[in-house]
Design a protein around this motif. Structure first.
Motif, PDB file in Angstrom:
ATOM      1  N   LEU A  51      15.146  58.574 -32.050  1.00 28.58           N
ATOM      2  CA  LEU A  51      15.509  57.747 -33.191  1.00 28.58           C
ATOM      3  C   LEU A  51      14.462  58.296 -34.233  1.00 28.58           C
ATOM      4  O   LEU A  51      14.859  58.489 -35.342  1.00 28.58           O
ATOM      5  N   PHE A  52      13.359  58.605 -33.931  1.00 34.62           N
ATOM      6  CA  PHE A  52      12.336  59.064 -34.866  1.00 34.62           C
ATOM      7  C   PHE A  52      12.742  60.400 -35.480  1.00 34.62           C
ATOM      8  O   PHE A  52      12.463  60.993 -36.586  1.00 34.62           O
ATOM      9  N   LEU A  53      13.163  61.484 -34.413  1.00 34.99           N
ATOM     10  CA  LEU A  53      13.422  62.605 -34.837  1.00 34.99           C
ATOM     11  C   LEU A  53      14.675  62.692 -35.855  1.00 34.99           C
ATOM     12  O   LEU A  53      14.790  63.404 -36.910  1.00 34.99           O
ATOM     13  N   ASN A 112      33.074  62.482 -30.193  1.00 40.58           N
ATOM     14  CA  ASN A 112      32.575  62.672 -29.031  1.00 40.58           C
ATOM     15  C   ASN A 112      31.437  63.587 -28.676  1.00 40.58           C
ATOM     16  O   ASN A 112      31.045  63.943 -27.730  1.00 40.58           O
ATOM     17  N   LYS A 113      30.565  63.520 -29.998  1.00 38.68           N
ATOM     18  CA  LYS A 113      29.168  63.946 -29.694  1.00 38.68           C
ATOM     19  C   LYS A 113      28.152  62.914 -29.219  1.00 38.68           C
ATOM     20  O   LYS A 113      26.788  63.143 -29.342  1.00 38.68           O
ATOM     21  N   ASN A 114      28.687  61.655 -28.929  1.00 39.63           N
ATOM     22  CA  ASN A 114      27.947  60.548 -28.347  1.00 39.63           C
ATOM     23  C   ASN A 114      28.001  60.606 -27.048  1.00 39.63           C
ATOM     24  O   ASN A 114      28.841  60.935 -26.329  1.00 39.63           O
ATOM     25  N   ARG A 115      26.676  59.982 -26.600  1.00 39.91           N
ATOM     26  CA  ARG A 115      26.838  59.473 -25.174  1.00 39.91           C
ATOM     27  C   ARG A 115      26.640  57.907 -24.910  1.00 39.91           C
ATOM     28  O   ARG A 115      25.703  57.359 -25.740  1.00 39.91           O
ATOM     29  N   PHE A 116      27.495  57.374 -23.930  1.00 42.61           N
ATOM     30  CA  PHE A 116      27.021  56.018 -23.591  1.00 42.61           C
ATOM     31  C   PHE A 116      25.976  55.941 -22.402  1.00 42.61           C
ATOM     32  O   PHE A 116      26.284  56.749 -21.432  1.00 42.61           O
ATOM     33  N   GLU A 168      24.098  62.728 -28.486  1.00 50.14           N
ATOM     34  CA  GLU A 168      23.690  63.652 -27.593  1.00 50.14           C
ATOM     35  C   GLU A 168      22.582  64.256 -28.015  1.00 50.14           C
ATOM     36  O   GLU A 168      22.428  64.811 -29.004  1.00 50.14           O
ATOM     37  N   ASP A 169      21.678  64.419 -26.892  1.00 51.59           N
ATOM     38  CA  ASP A 169      20.341  65.083 -27.039  1.00 51.59           C
ATOM     39  C   ASP A 169      19.385  64.511 -28.173  1.00 51.59           C
ATOM     40  O   ASP A 169      18.458  65.111 -28.546  1.00 51.59           O
ATOM     41  N   MET A 170      19.784  63.235 -28.486  1.00 55.61           N
ATOM     42  CA  MET A 170      18.900  62.247 -29.412  1.00 55.61           C
ATOM     43  C   MET A 170      17.928  61.220 -28.673  1.00 55.61           C
ATOM     44  O   MET A 170      17.419  60.362 -29.148  1.00 55.61           O
ATOM     45  N   VAL A 199      27.059  59.051 -34.095  1.00 52.85           N
ATOM     46  CA  VAL A 199      27.931  60.004 -34.929  1.00 52.85           C
ATOM     47  C   VAL A 199      29.311  59.486 -35.142  1.00 52.85           C
ATOM     48  O   VAL A 199      29.819  59.211 -34.133  1.00 52.85           O
ATOM     49  N   LEU A 200      29.817  59.132 -36.136  1.00 52.38           N
ATOM     50  CA  LEU A 200      31.048  58.856 -36.551  1.00 52.38           C
ATOM     51  C   LEU A 200      31.810  59.898 -37.322  1.00 52.38           C
ATOM     52  O   LEU A 200      31.056  60.797 -37.824  1.00 52.38           O
ATOM     53  N   ASP A 201      32.882  60.093 -37.313  1.00 52.38           N
ATOM     54  CA  ASP A 201      33.821  60.958 -37.817  1.00 52.38           C
ATOM     55  C   ASP A 201      34.505  60.373 -39.008  1.00 52.38           C
ATOM     56  O   ASP A 201      34.964  59.180 -38.885  1.00 52.38           O
ATOM     57  N   TRP A 202      34.619  61.040 -40.194  1.00 55.39           N
ATOM     58  CA  TRP A 202      35.459  60.460 -41.342  1.00 55.39           C
ATOM     59  C   TRP A 202      36.541  61.543 -41.846  1.00 55.39           C
ATOM     60  O   TRP A 202      36.278  62.728 -41.715  1.00 55.39           O
TER      61      TRP A 202
END
Length: 726
Positions: A7-9, A116-120, A202-204, A225-228
């Motif tokens: 989060l801080f990164l 799809n760059k997110n992770r649950f 991902e990776d965050m 990350v959201l797509d628009w």
């Protein structure tokens, strides 16, 4: 020292990015809120954002200097069609007796969608996290189970011990996240009082057991990350009305409907503003990405969208090094001019002749490809796709040259498998993605209808456990189908042990059975048009690197009209898996798939082939052998010794009963696939509970089992995996 959270990164990244890029909004509009740049088509006040999309209207909280899109806090927006927001996490806290507090989150993204760059992700010991997403008015569920009985020792690893994560499908615009605990051991509350579930880029997020199992409650939000995109039409549909500015191009969004804009090469700026992108002066730009590469005595000359390297009089440019070298003066200038003139003239004549020949060859190839297109059913396929209702698959048309290049000229080293109907090759596309390319057998015209049928059926399917059809090639002598590449062979290979060492545990086999049952239930009940697969077997179930099941080979499948429950067809299938009632009557319905699945479940439990004439006569047909062993309570004779132990005996016996119910002789006595999938899911939950219990109760086996008859016939009517029935 405690490691800094992802989060801080993200916060640091947002500050640095906003300092490097000046906000490019419309004149007179606010360009920044706190540390976040605001660029058109987004804006805060009227006329500062794209009027065709209310979701681009942002709000700046002047007190906290925080930027919001509706109720979503924005931390970064990029021209490429991505927005980063902060999203709360779900948690549930416990003491030794009950739940003390907790919450789940229900989030609606309006006209944005999940990338799809997110992770649950789930954090906690014995934590069960659940996420429901909505895409295209359909609900999908994602689950994650994290198990541990003490603080894990490994840092940064989220592999299921104290922390688990899984991928998220792109395109979802609504999701609900919740978490709970599987069981509550008293000693656990001292180091892990709460269970957490959240989405994160991902990776965050880097898991630290000592910190996160106790103090993750202090971090309330994570970057997502959201797509628009602009509107809901393609670039071709909007045409000249696209809001893309000068020196930019319109690109169809790859993740959702609508389009995005991008500056052309050699230009930079905001492609959504009317004035568009401006030329980059490579001669003065200090950025390593945009700086010129002129060297030595050559001089950089800027041009629109590019640059040139110029040399002084008497020097020529060395194109390799972009430097200058001195010209060599010929001794006999006139003779050289004559030779050069003659050579140029001859080359010009030769070039004209070659161009004419290539033009004629090109026209001949075009006519031949048109002929192949119609011969391979292109016109029929186009007509049937347009007349069968909405399609869930965007079938891409590949060229003949692209297929040859992808398979290295159909090299033998690229062959993945061969069957009676053709060959499957490993292909590598220009973007380095790996695919499987199925090529029909030359001269077999009967395969064209099955080829059309497979494309038609797959166009109705959108499911994670079905091998994805990426496209086809119709302009070759025989049709080609292009699929996603599944790396780990077939379920048959793993059970048979011919290509892989059989290392499938009971947990693997139960999960594979659940995934296949869920897929068939989807085909029968949830697809836009009900689909019967007609050839379910272990050879048609592929496994990826995570041993996730992928159902393949839809060449024999049938679409069932809504007003019919069964069809009369010519019998097709594989001996050992073929429904006896269908074989006898020719009447095809969903219970035929139920029978075939029951045989697959028996193979998963026993590790034996469905039909094997090398076995003794009483055990050649697995269905009759397995049913008798179940009825006579002799399951220990037939269950694979690798899977049964004292903890899973009851689940295996219940799974055996399910397989016998699926293979009953009369179709009306078999359960529906929805019921089968629900029962298997119940076994999975039961198995999880038994892993945390020291007590075991011997189950009662239902003695009222139907004796299942098997059939004998000549010849195998199917092949396997990608390579079957093209």
């Amino acid at each position: 020292m405690i490691k800094v959270h992802g989060l801080f990164l993200v916060a640091i990244f947002s500050i640095v990015y906003s300092q490097l890029v000046n906000g490019q909004s419309r004149r007179g509009c606010q360009t920044r809120c706190g540390n976040v740049s605001i660029e058109y088509p987004f804006g805060i006040s009227t006329d500062c954002y794209y009027a065709g999309q209310d979701s681009f209207n942002l709000t700046c909280n002047e007190t906290t200097n925080e930027l919001f899109a509706a109720n979503l806090q924005v931390i970064n927006i990029s021209h490429s069609g991505e927005m980063r927001i902060l999203n709360p996490r779900s948690y549930t806290c416990y003491n030794t007796t009950n739940v003390t507090e907790g919450t789940s989150y229900n989030t609606t993204l309006r006209s944005f969608s999940l990338s799809n760059k997110n992770r649950f992700t789930a954090v906690g010991c014995n934590t069960y996290a659940f996420m429901t997403t909505t895409y295209d008015n359909k609900n999908y569920s994602i689950r994650c189970l994290s198990i541990c009985d003490s603080i894990p020792k490994e840092n940064g690893l989220c592999t299921g011990e104290g922390c688990c994560h899984t991928s998220v499908p792109k395109g979802s615009n609504h999701f609900i996240i919740s978490s709970s605990r599987v069981d509550r051991e008293e000693g656990m509350f001292s180091f892990n009082p709460c269970s957490y579930a959240f989405l994160v880029e991902e990776d965050m997020f880097s898991f630290s057991p000592y910190r996160d199992l106790q103090n993750l409650r202090n971090v309330t939000e994570f970057p997502v990350v959201l797509d628009w995109s602009i509107g809901n039409q393609t670039c071709k549909q909007v045409g000249s009305t696209s809001i893309c500015g000068q020196n930019s191009v319109c690109l169809d969004s790859t993740t959702r409907t609508g389009y995005n804009c991008k500056c052309k090469a050699g230009y930079d700026g905001n492609p959504y503003l009317q004035e568009g992108c401006r030329d980059i002066n490579e001669c003065t730009n200090s950025s390593p990405i945009h700086r010129h590469n002129c060297s030595g005595s050559s001089t950089c000359v800027n041009t629109m969208g590019h640059f040139l390297c110029s040399c002084p009089s008497g020097f020529d440019l060395n194109a390799t090094a972009n430097g200058c070298m001195r010209q060599h003066k010929p001794e006999n200038h006139r003779s050289i001019i004559i030779v050069l003139g003659t050579t140029v003239g001859f080359m010009a004549i030769l070039l004209v002749v070659v161009c004419i020949q290539q033009r004629m060859r090109h026209m001949k190839n075009i006519e031949l490809r048109k002929q192949f297109f119609e011969q391979n059913g292109g016109g029929v396929l186009r007509q049937r796709l347009s007349g069968e209702g909405p399609s869930n698959v965007d079938v891409k048309i590949f060229t003949e040259e692209g297929m040859k290049e992808a398979t290295n000229g159909y090299d033998e080293s690229r062959i993945l498998g061969q069957g009676g109907q053709g060959t499957v090759y490993k292909g590598i596309l220009p973007d380095n993605s790996v695919v499987a390319i199925k090529k029909a057998r030359l001269g077999d015209c009967s395969q064209v209808e099955q080829f059309i049928n497979e494309v038609l059926v797959l166009s109705q399917i959108n499911h994670r456990n079905v091998v994805k059809l990426l496209g086809c090639c119709l302009e070759t002598e025989v049709p080609l189908l292009v699929y996603e590449f599944v790396t780990n062979g077939t379920l048959f290979d793993h059970l048979d042990g011919s290509l892989f060492n059989s290392s499938l545990t009971w947990e693997h086999r139960l999960r594979i059975a659940i995934e296949v049952a869920g897929t068939l239930a989807y085909l029968h009940s949830s697809a836009s048009i009900p689909i019967i697969h007609r050839d379910i077997k272990t050879a048609n179930i592929l496994l990826d690197e995570n041993l996730t099941a992928k159902v393949a080979d839809f060449g024999a499948s049938k679409l069932i009209p809504m007003n019919k429950e069964q069809l009369t067809t010519m019998v097709q299938g594989t001996l050992g898996y073929l429904d006896p009632e269908y074989f006898t009557t020719g009447l095809l319905n969903e219970k035929s798939d139920v029978y075939s699945f029951g045989v697959v479940l028996m193979e998963l439990l026993s590790g034996q082939k469905a039909l094997c004439f090398e076995r003794p006569e009483y055990s050649r047909h697995l269905v009759s052998y397995f049913s008798c062993a179940t009825k006579e309570k002799r399951l220990n004779e037939i269950i694979d010794s690798q899977v049964m132990n004292e903890y899973n005996r009851r689940e295996i016996q219940e799974a055996a009963l399910i397989s016998v119910e699926c293979t009953r002789l009369m179709g009306e006595e078999r359960p529906k696939m929805k019921e089968v999938a629900a029962k298997l899911e119940g076994l999975k939950v039961s198995e999880t509970k038994h892993q945390w219990s020291d007590r075991y109760t011997e189950p009662r086996v239902n003695e009222q089992l139907s004796y299942v008859e098997t059939i004998s016939a000549q010849g195998d009517m199917s092949s396997s995996g990608y390579a079957s029935r093209m």
